[in-house]
Design a protein around this motif. Structure first.
Motif, short mmCIF file in Angstrom:
data_model
loop_
_atom_site.label_atom_id
_atom_site.label_comp_id
_atom_site.label_asym_id
_atom_site.label_seq_id
_atom_site.Cartn_x
_atom_site.Cartn_y
_atom_site.Cartn_z
N UNK A 79 -43.45 49.96 -55.68
CA UNK A 79 -44.47 50.67 -56.45
C UNK A 79 -43.87 51.90 -57.11
N UNK A 80 -44.58 52.44 -58.06
CA UNK A 80 -44.17 53.67 -58.72
C UNK A 80 -45.35 54.31 -59.39
N UNK A 81 -45.25 55.63 -59.62
CA UNK A 81 -46.36 56.31 -60.25
C UNK A 81 -46.00 57.73 -60.64
N UNK A 90 -55.23 66.16 -56.64
CA UNK A 90 -54.10 65.41 -57.18
C UNK A 90 -54.65 64.17 -57.88
N UNK A 91 -54.20 63.91 -59.10
CA UNK A 91 -54.65 62.73 -59.83
C UNK A 91 -53.46 62.13 -60.57
N UNK A 92 -53.51 60.84 -60.79
CA UNK A 92 -52.39 60.20 -61.45
C UNK A 92 -52.59 58.71 -61.63
N UNK A 93 -51.49 58.02 -61.92
CA UNK A 93 -51.51 56.58 -62.15
C UNK A 93 -50.43 55.94 -61.31
N UNK A 94 -50.69 54.73 -60.82
CA UNK A 94 -49.74 54.03 -59.95
C UNK A 94 -49.78 52.54 -60.26
N UNK A 95 -48.62 51.90 -60.18
CA UNK A 95 -48.53 50.46 -60.33
C UNK A 95 -47.68 49.86 -59.23
N UNK A 96 -47.90 48.60 -58.92
CA UNK A 96 -47.09 47.94 -57.90
C UNK A 96 -46.97 46.45 -58.17
N UNK A 97 -45.95 45.86 -57.57
CA UNK A 97 -45.71 44.42 -57.68
C UNK A 97 -45.26 43.93 -56.31
N UNK A 98 -45.87 42.84 -55.84
CA UNK A 98 -45.61 42.36 -54.47
C UNK A 98 -45.29 40.87 -54.46
N UNK A 99 -44.44 40.50 -53.51
CA UNK A 99 -44.21 39.11 -53.15
C UNK A 99 -44.98 38.84 -51.86
N UNK A 100 -45.82 37.81 -51.87
CA UNK A 100 -46.69 37.54 -50.73
C UNK A 100 -46.44 36.13 -50.19
N UNK A 101 -46.80 35.96 -48.94
CA UNK A 101 -46.73 34.65 -48.28
C UNK A 101 -48.05 34.43 -47.55
N UNK A 102 -49.13 34.34 -48.34
CA UNK A 102 -50.48 34.20 -47.79
C UNK A 102 -50.99 32.80 -48.08
N UNK A 103 -51.05 31.97 -47.06
CA UNK A 103 -51.41 30.56 -47.22
C UNK A 103 -52.79 30.29 -46.63
N UNK A 104 -53.53 29.40 -47.30
CA UNK A 104 -54.83 28.99 -46.80
C UNK A 104 -55.06 27.52 -47.07
N UNK A 105 -55.67 26.82 -46.12
CA UNK A 105 -55.96 25.39 -46.27
C UNK A 105 -57.29 25.08 -45.60
#
Length: 231
Positions: A79-81, A90-105
Protein backbone atom coordinates in the motif's frame (compact mmCIF):
# COMPACT_ATOMS: atom_id res chain seq x y z
CA UNK A 1 -21.42 -7.86 7.63
CA UNK A 2 -21.11 -9.98 10.80
CA UNK A 3 -17.33 -10.12 10.39
CA UNK A 4 -17.24 -6.34 9.90
CA UNK A 5 -19.25 -5.69 13.10
CA UNK A 6 -16.86 -7.91 15.07
CA UNK A 7 -13.89 -6.04 13.60
CA UNK A 8 -15.42 -2.67 14.56
CA UNK A 9 -15.86 -3.85 18.15
CA UNK A 10 -12.27 -5.16 18.34
CA UNK A 11 -10.84 -1.90 16.99
CA UNK A 12 -12.92 0.18 19.40
CA UNK A 13 -11.81 -1.88 22.40
CA UNK A 14 -8.16 -1.73 21.33
CA UNK A 15 -8.17 2.05 21.08
CA UNK A 16 -10.19 2.54 24.28
CA UNK A 17 -7.75 0.43 26.30
CA UNK A 18 -4.68 2.30 25.07
CA UNK A 19 -6.24 5.77 25.28
CA UNK A 20 -7.24 5.18 28.90
CA UNK A 21 -3.59 4.67 29.95
CA UNK A 22 -1.85 7.10 27.56
CA UNK A 23 0.05 10.16 28.83
CA UNK A 24 -0.60 13.58 27.30
CA UNK A 25 2.10 14.56 24.82
CA UNK A 26 2.49 17.01 21.94
CA UNK A 27 0.71 16.11 18.70
CA UNK A 28 2.88 13.94 16.44
CA UNK A 29 3.42 14.83 12.80
CA UNK A 30 1.71 12.28 10.53
CA UNK A 31 1.93 14.36 7.34
CA UNK A 32 3.76 13.20 4.23
CA UNK A 33 4.10 10.12 2.06
CA UNK A 34 4.16 6.54 3.31
CA UNK A 35 4.26 2.98 1.98
CA UNK A 36 3.49 -0.26 3.72
CA UNK A 37 2.91 -3.98 3.86
CA UNK A 38 -0.04 -5.82 5.39
CA UNK A 39 -1.49 -9.29 5.77
CA UNK A 40 -4.79 -10.67 7.04
CA UNK A 41 -7.93 -12.70 6.33
CA UNK A 42 -10.71 -12.23 3.80
CA UNK A 43 -14.29 -13.40 4.36
CA UNK A 44 -16.67 -13.32 1.38
CA UNK A 45 -20.20 -14.16 0.26
CA UNK A 46 -21.78 -14.97 -3.08
CA UNK A 47 -24.94 -16.48 -4.61
CA UNK A 48 -25.00 -18.62 -7.76
CA UNK A 49 -27.73 -17.86 -10.31
CA UNK A 50 -28.63 -18.07 -14.01
CA UNK A 51 -29.64 -15.03 -16.04
CA UNK A 52 -33.19 -15.20 -17.34
CA UNK A 53 -34.33 -17.87 -14.88
CA UNK A 54 -37.04 -16.27 -12.75
CA UNK A 55 -35.64 -13.52 -10.50
CA UNK A 56 -32.74 -15.44 -8.98
CA UNK A 57 -30.08 -13.01 -10.29
CA UNK A 58 -31.99 -10.00 -8.93
CA UNK A 59 -32.01 -10.57 -5.19
CA UNK A 60 -33.89 -13.91 -5.39
CA UNK A 61 -37.16 -12.59 -3.90
CA UNK A 62 -38.83 -15.90 -4.84
CA UNK A 63 -36.47 -17.56 -2.36
CA UNK A 64 -35.10 -20.36 -4.54
CA UNK A 65 -32.62 -22.69 -2.85
CA UNK A 66 -29.32 -21.54 -4.39
CA UNK A 67 -25.65 -22.44 -3.78
CA UNK A 68 -23.91 -19.90 -1.54
CA UNK A 69 -20.10 -20.19 -1.83
CA UNK A 70 -18.30 -18.23 0.91
CA UNK A 71 -14.67 -17.55 -0.06
CA UNK A 72 -12.31 -17.39 2.91
CA UNK A 73 -8.54 -17.19 3.12
CA UNK A 74 -5.44 -15.14 3.64
CA UNK A 75 -3.85 -12.31 1.69
CA UNK A 76 -0.77 -10.10 1.53
CA UNK A 77 -0.85 -6.50 0.31
CA UNK A 78 1.32 -3.51 -0.53
CA UNK A 79 0.00 0.00 0.00
CA UNK A 80 0.95 3.64 -0.27
CA UNK A 81 -0.51 7.03 0.44
CA UNK A 82 -0.09 10.64 1.40
CA UNK A 83 -1.39 12.47 4.47
CA UNK A 84 -1.95 16.10 5.38
CA UNK A 85 -2.41 17.28 8.95
CA UNK A 86 -4.18 20.17 10.66
CA UNK A 87 -3.65 20.11 14.41
CA UNK A 88 -4.97 16.70 15.54
CA UNK A 89 -6.84 15.94 12.30
CA UNK A 90 -5.07 13.85 9.66
CA UNK A 91 -6.58 13.38 6.19
CA UNK A 92 -5.27 11.91 2.98
CA UNK A 93 -5.52 9.30 0.25
CA UNK A 94 -4.37 5.68 0.23
CA UNK A 95 -4.26 2.85 -2.30
CA UNK A 96 -3.40 -0.83 -2.04
CA UNK A 97 -3.06 -3.99 -4.10
CA UNK A 98 -3.29 -7.51 -2.65
CA UNK A 99 -2.76 -11.11 -3.67
CA UNK A 100 -5.38 -13.31 -2.00
CA UNK A 101 -6.03 -17.01 -1.58
CA UNK A 102 -9.70 -16.97 -0.55
CA UNK A 103 -11.58 -20.00 -1.85
CA UNK A 104 -15.25 -20.87 -1.58
CA UNK A 105 -17.31 -23.80 -2.84
CA UNK A 106 -20.92 -24.92 -2.43
CA UNK A 107 -22.65 -28.09 -3.66
CA UNK A 108 -25.75 -28.42 -5.83
CA UNK A 109 -29.09 -27.59 -4.24
CA UNK A 110 -32.64 -28.76 -4.93
CA UNK A 111 -33.11 -25.78 -7.30
CA UNK A 112 -29.64 -25.39 -8.83
CA UNK A 113 -27.18 -27.92 -10.20
CA UNK A 114 -23.41 -27.47 -9.95
CA UNK A 115 -22.29 -30.85 -11.28
CA UNK A 116 -20.30 -31.10 -8.06
CA UNK A 117 -19.37 -27.73 -6.54
CA UNK A 118 -20.04 -24.17 -7.60
CA UNK A 119 -16.85 -22.19 -6.97
CA UNK A 120 -16.24 -18.56 -5.99
CA UNK A 121 -12.60 -17.66 -5.32
CA UNK A 122 -11.17 -14.18 -4.69
CA UNK A 123 -7.60 -14.09 -5.98
CA UNK A 124 -6.73 -10.37 -5.86
CA UNK A 125 -8.18 -7.11 -4.64
CA UNK A 126 -7.36 -3.41 -4.77
CA UNK A 127 -8.67 -0.18 -3.26
CA UNK A 128 -8.28 3.58 -3.60
CA UNK A 129 -9.65 5.42 -0.58
CA UNK A 130 -9.77 8.66 1.34
CA UNK A 131 -8.80 8.50 5.01
CA UNK A 132 -9.54 10.81 7.98
CA UNK A 133 -8.09 10.25 11.44
CA UNK A 134 -7.71 11.90 14.84
CA UNK A 135 -4.31 11.90 16.56
CA UNK A 136 -4.23 11.04 20.26
CA UNK A 137 -0.66 10.73 21.56
CA UNK A 138 0.94 8.03 19.36
CA UNK A 139 -2.42 6.64 18.28
CA UNK A 140 -4.62 7.56 15.35
CA UNK A 141 -8.06 5.99 14.94
CA UNK A 142 -9.46 6.65 11.48
CA UNK A 143 -12.30 6.05 9.04
CA UNK A 144 -11.82 5.36 5.35
CA UNK A 145 -13.99 5.04 2.23
CA UNK A 146 -13.56 4.81 -1.51
CA UNK A 147 -13.63 2.37 -4.43
CA UNK A 148 -12.71 -1.31 -4.19
CA UNK A 149 -12.08 -3.97 -6.82
CA UNK A 150 -12.24 -7.76 -6.42
CA UNK A 151 -10.75 -10.28 -8.87
CA UNK A 152 -13.24 -13.17 -8.71
CA UNK A 153 -12.70 -16.67 -10.13
CA UNK A 154 -15.88 -18.68 -10.83
CA UNK A 155 -17.12 -21.84 -12.48
CA UNK A 156 -18.07 -25.50 -12.21
CA UNK A 157 -14.66 -27.25 -12.15
CA UNK A 158 -16.03 -30.63 -11.03
CA UNK A 159 -18.43 -30.66 -13.97
CA UNK A 160 -16.03 -29.16 -16.56
CA UNK A 161 -12.72 -27.41 -15.75
CA UNK A 162 -13.04 -25.30 -18.91
CA UNK A 163 -15.97 -23.42 -17.32
CA UNK A 164 -13.62 -21.65 -14.89
CA UNK A 165 -13.35 -17.92 -15.61
CA UNK A 166 -12.41 -14.75 -13.74
CA UNK A 167 -13.39 -11.10 -13.83
CA UNK A 168 -12.96 -7.92 -11.81
CA UNK A 169 -15.91 -6.28 -10.08
CA UNK A 170 -15.87 -2.72 -8.72
CA UNK A 171 -17.78 -1.69 -5.62
CA UNK A 172 -17.77 0.89 -2.82
CA UNK A 173 -15.56 0.05 0.16
CA UNK A 174 -15.67 1.47 3.69
CA UNK A 175 -13.67 0.75 6.80
CA UNK A 176 -12.02 1.89 9.97
CA UNK A 177 -8.78 1.27 11.73
CA UNK A 178 -6.30 2.36 14.34
CA UNK A 179 -2.61 3.14 13.72
CA UNK A 180 0.23 3.49 16.23
CA UNK A 181 3.34 5.58 15.51
CA UNK A 182 6.14 3.47 16.99
CA UNK A 183 8.99 5.77 15.87
CA UNK A 184 9.52 8.81 13.70
CA UNK A 185 9.10 6.78 10.50
CA UNK A 186 7.44 3.45 11.38
CA UNK A 187 3.81 2.81 12.35
CA UNK A 188 1.66 -0.27 12.85
CA UNK A 189 -2.03 -0.58 12.05
CA UNK A 190 -5.08 -2.78 12.53
CA UNK A 191 -7.79 -2.25 9.91
CA UNK A 192 -11.12 -3.65 8.74
CA UNK A 193 -12.64 -2.97 5.30
CA UNK A 194 -15.96 -4.01 3.80
CA UNK A 195 -16.50 -4.36 0.03
CA UNK A 196 -20.22 -3.87 -0.54
CA UNK A 197 -22.37 -6.47 -2.26
CA UNK A 198 -22.26 -6.18 -6.04
CA UNK A 199 -25.39 -7.23 -7.96
CA UNK A 200 -23.46 -8.34 -11.05
CA UNK A 201 -23.39 -11.88 -12.42
CA UNK A 202 -19.86 -13.14 -13.16
CA UNK A 203 -20.44 -15.67 -15.91
CA UNK A 204 -18.71 -19.03 -16.10
CA UNK A 205 -16.82 -19.74 -19.31
CA UNK A 206 -18.15 -21.68 -22.31
CA UNK A 207 -21.83 -21.09 -21.50
CA UNK A 208 -22.46 -24.30 -19.48
CA UNK A 209 -26.05 -23.29 -18.58
CA UNK A 210 -27.24 -22.16 -22.01
CA UNK A 211 -27.41 -18.62 -20.56
CA UNK A 212 -24.94 -16.58 -18.46
CA UNK A 213 -24.62 -18.23 -15.04
CA UNK A 214 -22.32 -17.83 -12.08
CA UNK A 215 -22.13 -15.95 -8.79
CA UNK A 216 -23.80 -12.62 -8.07
CA UNK A 217 -24.11 -10.49 -4.94
CA UNK A 218 -20.39 -10.93 -4.26
CA UNK A 219 -19.15 -9.09 -1.17
CA UNK A 220 -16.11 -9.31 1.10
CA UNK A 221 -14.76 -8.17 4.45
CA UNK A 222 -11.06 -8.04 5.24
CA UNK A 223 -9.29 -7.74 8.58
CA UNK A 224 -5.58 -7.00 8.47
CA UNK A 225 -2.45 -6.02 10.35
CA UNK A 226 0.16 -3.84 8.70
CA UNK A 227 3.29 -1.73 8.94
CA UNK A 228 3.84 1.64 7.28
CA UNK A 229 7.13 3.38 6.52
CA UNK A 230 6.86 7.20 6.59
CA UNK A 231 9.09 9.38 4.41
Amino acid sequence: MTYFRHAIYALFMAFSATAATAQTTSVLDWSGAYAGLSFGKLYGDSTYCQEGFSDICNGNPSNFDLPLPEPKGGFAAISGGYSWQRNSIVYGVEGDLAIANADGAAPSTSDYGCGGNCVTNITNFATIRGRVGYVHNNWMPYVTAGLGALDVEVGFPDFDPTTVASDWIFTPVVGLGVEYMASSNISFKLEALHFFEKNQTIAAANNPCGAPCGPTDVSATIIRYGMNFHF
